[in-house]
Design an enzyme around this catalytic site. Sequence first.
Site, PDB file in Angstrom:
ATOM      1  N   SER A 100     -17.389  55.245  79.124  1.00 59.37           N
ATOM      2  CA  SER A 100     -16.899  54.399  80.215  1.00 59.37           C
ATOM      3  C   SER A 100     -18.069  54.112  81.157  1.00 59.37           C
ATOM      4  O   SER A 100     -18.530  55.003  81.877  1.00 59.37           O
ATOM      5  CB  SER A 100     -15.776  55.104  80.979  1.00 59.37           C
ATOM      6  N   LYS A 174     -11.118  49.000  80.851  1.00 59.92           N
ATOM      7  CA  LYS A 174     -11.069  50.448  81.053  1.00 59.92           C
ATOM      8  C   LYS A 174     -11.044  50.783  82.535  1.00 59.92           C
ATOM      9  O   LYS A 174     -10.323  51.688  82.974  1.00 59.92           O
ATOM     10  CB  LYS A 174     -12.263  51.115  80.382  1.00 59.92           C
ATOM     11  N   LYS A 242     -16.303  58.572  89.310  1.00 59.93           N
ATOM     12  CA  LYS A 242     -17.325  57.651  88.795  1.00 59.93           C
ATOM     13  C   LYS A 242     -16.700  56.306  88.429  1.00 59.93           C
ATOM     14  O   LYS A 242     -17.225  55.241  88.765  1.00 59.93           O
ATOM     15  CB  LYS A 242     -18.022  58.282  87.595  1.00 59.93           C
TER      16      LYS A 242
END
Length: 297
Positions: A100, A174, A242
Amino acid sequence: MNAAGKKKIAFLGTGLMGAPMARRLLGAGFPVTVWNRDIAKAEPLAAAGARLARDPAEAVDGAGVVFTMLSDGSAVEDVLFAKGAAEAISQRATVIDTSSIAPPVAKDHARRLADLGIAHVDAPVSGGVVGAEAGSLAIMAGGDAAVIEGLADVFAPLGRVTHVGPSGAGQICKLANQQIVAITIGAVAEAMMLVEAGGASREKFREAIRGGFAESRILELHGQRMVARRFEPGGPSRLQLKDLNAVAAMAETYGLELPLTADVRAAFDAFVQAGNGELDHSALLLHLEKINHRKGA
């Protein structure tokens, strides 16, 4: 390909998610070479038939498909380009990045690999360790449709793949997925505190609303983690933060205000800054209990 006609695969990054994914590919009969920065995390795969590589360049030698499942864009950049993997990958091979990372970074990697004659698919996944082990991941693939279609046999052991658009589209999907996950974790955690404050059982509350409009995988899996107070990581909170930071950066790029995302991002930031980055993201409950001066069940 091997004698059975299976593509030779290199898998770079065999941590919480990468190891079960590589194991699924091995179980489907693919020849798989694995590499991990900490070799101890790759060694158990040797018993399942994987070949261990000493470095990324050795791992990708002769592979038709190269998977990366690494912590962030910097790690992918380092492994592919600084450590020489990209130069060692055969032309006409395909890199499938299931990490990701930020969409602009994925697009940059795609351009640089294309210059070397290598196809690139950004294919982040959702479903956690449970989905990786079961082969039921949701795979959001960005890139050339024909390339992705040609990889159907490789994706099949891992889960359900959907071509969501051009390069970078997988990563933006995502990030949107991670928005929903984070906000829903926050909603479930706050609801758990509310029902307990009102005298109800958290466990019975979760049972009562299963199958109703509030049903979700978050309620099913992370709701149970909150009831049992078991927060060993499937998805570490630092990685959730993150992703939320990347959402914030893209929202700024597109001129969007996302107030719900901003609130849950601030909560995760405070939780991680307090030293809880390695706890599962469902442990956000602990942060909410702390600011409400409650010890929990």
